[in-house]
Design an enzyme around this catalytic site. Structure first.
Site, mmCIF file in Angstrom:
data_model
loop_
_atom_site.group_PDB
_atom_site.id
_atom_site.type_symbol
_atom_site.label_atom_id
_atom_site.label_comp_id
_atom_site.label_asym_id
_atom_site.label_seq_id
_atom_site.Cartn_x
_atom_site.Cartn_y
_atom_site.Cartn_z
ATOM 1 N N CYS A 41 0.837 -1.193 0.000
ATOM 2 C CA CYS A 41 0.000 0.000 0.000
ATOM 3 C C CYS A 41 0.879 1.253 0.000
ATOM 4 O O CYS A 41 1.980 1.262 0.549
ATOM 5 C CB CYS A 41 -0.906 0.006 1.233
ATOM 6 S SG CYS A 41 -2.069 1.397 1.256
ATOM 7 N N ASP A 43 0.398 3.789 1.670
ATOM 8 C CA ASP A 43 0.357 4.370 3.025
ATOM 9 C C ASP A 43 1.772 4.681 3.535
ATOM 10 O O ASP A 43 2.647 3.814 3.518
ATOM 11 C CB ASP A 43 -0.341 3.371 3.962
ATOM 12 C CG ASP A 43 -0.707 3.996 5.299
ATOM 13 O OD1 ASP A 43 0.189 4.548 5.972
ATOM 14 O OD2 ASP A 43 -1.891 3.931 5.687
ATOM 15 N N ARG A 45 2.942 4.862 6.280
ATOM 16 C CA ARG A 45 3.383 4.116 7.465
ATOM 17 C C ARG A 45 3.847 2.701 7.147
ATOM 18 O O ARG A 45 4.182 1.944 8.056
ATOM 19 C CB ARG A 45 2.226 4.058 8.475
ATOM 20 C CG ARG A 45 1.785 5.426 8.949
ATOM 21 C CD ARG A 45 0.440 5.362 9.640
ATOM 22 N NE ARG A 45 -0.633 4.980 8.707
ATOM 23 C CZ ARG A 45 -1.910 4.838 9.065
ATOM 24 N NH1 ARG A 45 -2.264 5.019 10.319
ATOM 25 N NH2 ARG A 45 -2.818 4.516 8.160
ATOM 26 N N HIS A 97 -2.069 -4.081 4.944
ATOM 27 C CA HIS A 97 -1.913 -3.688 6.354
ATOM 28 C C HIS A 97 -3.272 -3.501 6.994
ATOM 29 O O HIS A 97 -4.237 -3.103 6.331
ATOM 30 C CB HIS A 97 -1.043 -2.429 6.484
ATOM 31 C CG HIS A 97 -1.647 -1.192 5.914
ATOM 32 N ND1 HIS A 97 -2.214 -0.219 6.698
ATOM 33 C CD2 HIS A 97 -1.816 -0.764 4.633
ATOM 34 C CE1 HIS A 97 -2.671 0.753 5.928
ATOM 35 N NE2 HIS A 97 -2.452 0.453 4.665
ATOM 36 N N CYS A 100 -6.218 -0.260 6.858
ATOM 37 C CA CYS A 100 -5.944 0.426 5.585
ATOM 38 C C CYS A 100 -7.051 1.449 5.276
ATOM 39 O O CYS A 100 -8.244 1.122 5.288
ATOM 40 C CB CYS A 100 -5.850 -0.607 4.458
ATOM 41 S SG CYS A 100 -5.476 0.130 2.848
HETATM 42 CO CO CO Z 1 -3.470 1.188 3.053
#
Ligand code: CO
Length: 223
Positions: A41, A43, A45, A97, A100
């Site tokens: 992803c 993302d 993080r 994750h 999400c």
């Molecule tokens: Co995500």
């Protein structure tokens, strides 16, 4: 944070790497031979190298919102084909994750704009697995289960590409794995959906889905 700060951090990092191994950048500039392709992803993080402790040169990375592998996505397919045919990676890691944002948007029926069209793939999954999702004790557990289902589905999608079919046909050692990362503890969990040949695809996919119907809900942390 001024952008100049990023250049300073970069210079420090470069100097530190050089001090540890004066040949490091020179070697990398001549060749990359990563064993892993990470599809994860976008993302912020969930950074591939940091999570796995891998150095530059050790993992080839493709990231998009909600770690999707769509059969008509030329970008993702090009990364996959290059990684498999040219770099000859040995493992393809689909890494979702928990918590999400893309999955949560679908679960909660949020309207975010253009991206809703991309997330439509997850909407389809939500509809397909609604009996399982609606049996979860609360919404966060449902979202996390949908995150898990999404990873399994993307493993299935990768394994069903012509790229993998041809690689396996010519006997190239290549495995696809489904992992999920916990934002709240920094740990990666294996979803036990590893596929090493075309013959295994359907059976392992179906078993992974069946196992998930028995699995306890994932933790609620860090969304
Ligand atoms: Co995500």
């Amino acid at each position: 944070m001024p952008l100049q700060y990023l250049f300073e951090r970069n210079r420090e990092w470069s100097e530190r790497m050089h001090a540890e191994d004066p040949e490091f950048f020179k070697k990398l500039s001549l060749l990359q031979s990563p064993e892993y392709l990470w599809i994860g992803c976008s993302d912020s993080r969930v950074p591939a190298n940091q999570i796995t402790g891998l150095l530059p040169g050790e993992v080839f990375v493709h990231r998009n919102v909600a770690n999707l592998v769509v059969h008509s996505d030329l970008n993702c397919l090009s990364v996959l084909q290059y990684a498999v045919d040219v770099l000859r990676v040995k493992h393809i890691l689909i890494v979702g994750h928990y918590g999400c944002g893309g999955v949560r948007a679908v679960y909660d029926n949020l309207r975010l704009g253009l991206i809703d069209n991309w997330l439509r793939h997850i909407q389809n999954l939500k509809q397909k697995h609604w009996p399982l999702l609606s049996a979860m004790p609360d919404a966060p557990s449902g979202i996390n289960r949908l995150c898990e289902l999404n990873v399994i589905e993307q493993v299935y999608n990768v394994a069903n590409t012509t790229i993998l079919a041809e690689a396996w046909e010519r006997g190239q050692p290549l495995a696809v794995h489904g992992w999920i990362y916990g934002l709240d503890n920094g740990l990666v969990h294996d979803l036990h959906v590893s596929i090493r040949s075309y013959a295994e695809v359907q059976g392992i996919y179906e078993r992974a889905l069946a196992d998930l119907t028995q699995a306890p809900p994932a933790g609620h942390g860090a969304r």
